[in-house]
Design an enzyme around this catalytic site. Structure first.
Site, short mmCIF file in Angstrom:
data_model
loop_
_atom_site.label_atom_id
_atom_site.label_comp_id
_atom_site.label_asym_id
_atom_site.label_seq_id
_atom_site.Cartn_x
_atom_site.Cartn_y
_atom_site.Cartn_z
N HIS A 25 42.46 55.69 37.37
CA HIS A 25 43.20 54.42 37.26
C HIS A 25 42.52 53.33 38.10
O HIS A 25 43.16 52.66 38.92
CB HIS A 25 44.65 54.59 37.69
CG HIS A 25 45.57 53.57 37.07
ND1 HIS A 25 46.84 53.85 36.66
CD2 HIS A 25 45.38 52.25 36.78
CE1 HIS A 25 47.40 52.76 36.16
NE2 HIS A 25 46.53 51.77 36.22
N ARG A 42 47.48 52.29 28.99
CA ARG A 42 48.58 53.12 29.46
C ARG A 42 48.41 54.52 28.88
O ARG A 42 48.09 54.68 27.71
CB ARG A 42 49.93 52.53 29.03
CG ARG A 42 50.29 51.23 29.75
CD ARG A 42 50.61 51.49 31.21
NE ARG A 42 50.98 50.29 31.96
CZ ARG A 42 50.17 49.57 32.70
NH1 ARG A 42 48.88 49.89 32.76
NH2 ARG A 42 50.60 48.53 33.38
#
Length: 308
Positions: A271, A224
């Protein structure tokens, strides 16, 4: 008849419409899967945190919400969600994450960038150390972190893992607590972040903790974005950190003017470290619905007090 509501983006619906019915059949379940069941008829919600259902209060007979993502930080704080919430533990996602992490660990361990990017006529003969001489630390020992730790240990790396609660993983030195975090970071040459995002883990890599890493250390973050203090990392790249490979960010897509884009010691990936795979995720979803119908405990339930 079991009614399951699918609440996720249009782009993934065809994949799950193909993958879920065979998985239900395997478990002996007769499921009416739809995107438009009336709330009072729904038994289970299969949900992405950014899906169309954001108010769960009308679903009064819903037995569980089955999250399609491994991370739950975007859904666990929803005050209308009072039903049991299960995390997605997808073998396909886990395998993909292991492959991505191992690939980038080996890239930095072997110094591959210097040979790919340094085609300038210089004959470089620097030999990398053996894997057993390269300490790796993984922050986060959940399903993903544990799988990555085990694979890296199999390759010969001395792996230290840290998590908020004590874990035991064969071949991995497992630490917990604030003292354990300091020990895990001190002298680490490669660090991989796979922690859940909570108040306690936000900015866990900051100016103080980054200074504990070995000079010339590499940081890999597929977890994250807010686990790292961006400003502190940029400063550390001019001090003791050799390179950071980052797959996740505070704002996504990463803004065009963000310093990470042009920093010579940062690799940005969009991502893509891993994703939930419909075919393997369907097995997890079907198993939890089977459990719910049989009165058995759900797998991978989220602890609301911990946030994961």
């Amino acid at each position: 008849m079991i009614r399951a509501l699918f609440s996720a983006g249009d782009h993934v619906w065809p994949e799950y419409l193909e993958a879920l019915p065979p998985a239900f059949n395997t478990e002996g379940l007769i499921v009416d899967l739809s995107r438009s069941h009336a709330p009072e008829t729904v038994d289970y919600i299969i949900a992405a945190p950014n899906g169309p259902v954001q108010d769960f209060s009308p679903y009064t007979f819903c037995k569980a919400v089955l999250n399609l993502w491994a991370g739950v930080e975007d859904i666990v704080s929803n005050e209308t969600l009072t039903q049991p919430l299960a995390r997605m533990v997808d073998p396909g996602l886990t395998d993909g994450m292991v492959e991505w992490v191992v690939g980038h660990v080996m890239r930095h361990h072997l110094g591959i960038d210097a040979h790919i990017l340094g085609q300038d006529g210089e004959w470089r003969t620097d030999y990398p150390p053996l894997s057993r001489e390269r300490p790796v630390t993984i922050l986060g020992l959940g399903e993903l972190g544990a799988a990555c730790a085990q694979m890296l240990a199999t390759l010969g790396f001395p792996v230290t893992g840290w998590s908020r609660s004590q874990k035991t993983i064969q071949g991995v030195t497992c630490l917990a607590s604030d003292t354990g975090l300091k020990k895990a970071l001190t002298g680490a040459e490669i660090i991989v972040l796979l922690l859940p995002l909570t108040d306690a883990t936000t900015n866990i890599l900051n100016a103080k903790t980054l200074a504990l890493l070995a000079d010339g250390a590499f940081i890999i973050n597929p977890g994250r974005g807010p686990l790292i203090d961006d400003d502190a990392l940029v400063a550390a790249l001019d001090a003791n950190i050799a390179h950071a490979t980052l797959d996740v960010f505070r704002t996504e897509p990463l803004p065009e003017n963000h310093p990470f884009w042009k920093h010579p010691q940062v690799t940005v990936t969009p991502h893509i470290a891993s994703t939930t795979r419909a075919k393997t995720a369907a097995t997890c979803i079907a198993e939890n619905i089977r459990r719910g119908e049989a009165g058995e405990p759900f797998l991978y339930l989220v602890d609301r007090t911990k946030g994961y």
